[in-house]
Design a protein around this motif. Sequence first.
Motif, PDB file in Angstrom:
ATOM      1  N   ASN A 144       0.831  -1.203   0.000  1.00 46.65           N
ATOM      2  CA  ASN A 144       0.000   0.000   0.000  1.00 46.65           C
ATOM      3  C   ASN A 144       0.872   1.261   0.000  1.00 46.65           C
ATOM      4  OD1 ASN A 144      -2.134   1.737   0.113  1.00 46.65           O
ATOM      5  ND2 ASN A 144      -2.622   1.354   2.266  1.00 46.65           N
ATOM      6  N   VAL A 145       1.565   1.480  -1.106  1.00 41.95           N
ATOM      7  CA  VAL A 145       2.432   2.654  -1.287  1.00 41.95           C
ATOM      8  C   VAL A 145       2.020   3.354  -2.589  1.00 41.95           C
ATOM      9  CG1 VAL A 145       4.776   3.502  -1.585  1.00 41.95           C
ATOM     10  CG2 VAL A 145       4.341   1.532  -0.086  1.00 41.95           C
ATOM     11  N   SER A 171       9.887   3.224   3.839  1.00 37.62           N
ATOM     12  CA  SER A 171       9.804   3.177   5.299  1.00 37.62           C
ATOM     13  C   SER A 171       8.676   4.025   5.863  1.00 37.62           C
ATOM     14  CB  SER A 171      11.138   3.640   5.908  1.00 37.62           C
ATOM     15  OG  SER A 171      11.451   4.954   5.478  1.00 37.62           O
ATOM     16  N   GLY A 172       7.959   4.744   5.002  1.00 40.14           N
ATOM     17  CA  GLY A 172       6.843   5.561   5.472  1.00 40.14           C
ATOM     18  C   GLY A 172       7.056   7.027   5.142  1.00 40.14           C
ATOM     19  N   PRO A 211      11.745   9.977  -1.284  1.00 36.69           N
ATOM     20  CA  PRO A 211      12.349   9.899  -2.621  1.00 36.69           C
ATOM     21  C   PRO A 211      13.114   8.597  -2.831  1.00 36.69           C
ATOM     22  CG  PRO A 211      13.668  11.304  -1.207  1.00 36.69           C
ATOM     23  CD  PRO A 211      12.460  10.896  -0.395  1.00 36.69           C
ATOM     24  N   LYS A 212      13.013   8.047  -4.040  1.00 35.45           N
ATOM     25  CA  LYS A 212      13.737   6.830  -4.408  1.00 35.45           C
ATOM     26  C   LYS A 212      14.222   6.951  -5.847  1.00 35.45           C
ATOM     27  CE  LYS A 212      13.034   4.202  -0.688  1.00 35.45           C
ATOM     28  NZ  LYS A 212      14.129   3.622   0.132  1.00 35.45           N
ATOM     29  N   PHE A 240      11.270   8.887  -8.241  1.00 36.33           N
ATOM     30  CA  PHE A 240       9.876   9.044  -7.852  1.00 36.33           C
ATOM     31  C   PHE A 240       9.770   9.250  -6.350  1.00 36.33           C
ATOM     32  CE2 PHE A 240      11.193   4.713  -8.693  1.00 36.33           C
ATOM     33  CZ  PHE A 240      10.970   4.044  -7.493  1.00 36.33           C
ATOM     34  N   LEU A 241       8.552   9.595  -5.896  1.00 37.34           N
ATOM     35  CA  LEU A 241       8.250   9.761  -4.472  1.00 37.34           C
ATOM     36  C   LEU A 241       7.235   8.710  -4.071  1.00 37.34           C
ATOM     37  CD1 LEU A 241       7.815  13.658  -4.321  1.00 37.34           C
ATOM     38  CD2 LEU A 241       9.883  12.335  -3.892  1.00 37.34           C
ATOM     39  N   GLY A 242       7.395   8.148  -2.849  1.00 42.70           N
ATOM     40  CA  GLY A 242       6.463   7.149  -2.355  1.00 42.70           C
ATOM     41  C   GLY A 242       5.800   7.591  -1.064  1.00 42.70           C
TER      42      GLY A 242
END
Length: 339
Positions: free
Chosen positions: A234-235, A289-290, A295-296, A263-265
């Motif tokens: 659920n991201v 991690s929440g 950013p990834k 991207f951003l999660g």
Amino acid sequence: MKRCKRVAVVLPVAAGLCLVYAPVAVADADASIVSAEVSGTLTPGARASVKVVVMNHKAPAGQKSCISAKMDGGGGTSCFDLGAPGTSVTHDGFMEVLKDAKPGPRTVTVNLLPRAVGGLGKDTKTVTATVGNAPPACDPVSLNRDAFQLGHTEGLKDGREDGFADSYRQSYDDAFKKKPGLTAEQCQDFALSAFQNGYGKGYETGFKEGQAKGGKVGEKEGKEDRQKGNTSRNVTIRQLRVTALPATGEADCAQGVKFTASFLGSGTGTIQFHWERSSGKVPGTIEFSGGDAEPKTVTDQAAVPAGATTATLTQKFVIDSGPSKGKTAQATANVTCKK
């Protein structure tokens, strides 16, 4: 989260390619123009593309040079760096076409000039081009209709996506935790207003459709992950983009081209993804991690076919799980292999 978009309305012109090579007029031994071309019919008041290939025979690498394109009714100058001796560089220059340029054929003179006093590299070629008619005044009735429809279509698409993600996340958490004749400026303002009106209505409809579908899918997948003991997916992924390095110009083809997805999660869990290459799919996972905007980046090295001197490589990044499943972005690299 609702979005707002701006749009530029572009009137299409007839496509064509005018290309003529004349003998070198004032070339020296250091650098010369291999080819020059002007794409499409020239539009009064608009910028035209002038693509020039320049060969560096023996000038120092990085020598500053300029391309000057001139014709009756327009012109322009742009500068670039020469490649290493014995290599060519493709330069995308430009030429401004005057608003009062008369329709008809033109001879464009393309000059290679040194950028600094005492610089190296001189050459001249001529290219034929055609100036078309000036764009007609827009019809506010048809412009309103077309821009509204475009905005409605885009709003419907984005609303469905955001509505799906919004309802998915809530339902997933519940299941996982609980266990169950105008001027050009006036035309642009008119089109923008119509687009935003259409986008808003389309977004509203799409958001409701996305909510209905997202709620069912989120509940189903939340139950599945709880029962199987899987890590949460659920991201929500936002601001997905892909870049290539190098995107153009020369590259070490033995090393290939590096593609990077950023991207951003929002949320905690693991997202599955894959790269789409010409040779097939390359899957992977990434953990969050929440937080609302973690950013990834993910990289992938694309190989250049053995023996190739030039290559066009396209890589697509696809999200395979969670409320952003199906979201994609891609980039294309056009490179020339270093000798």
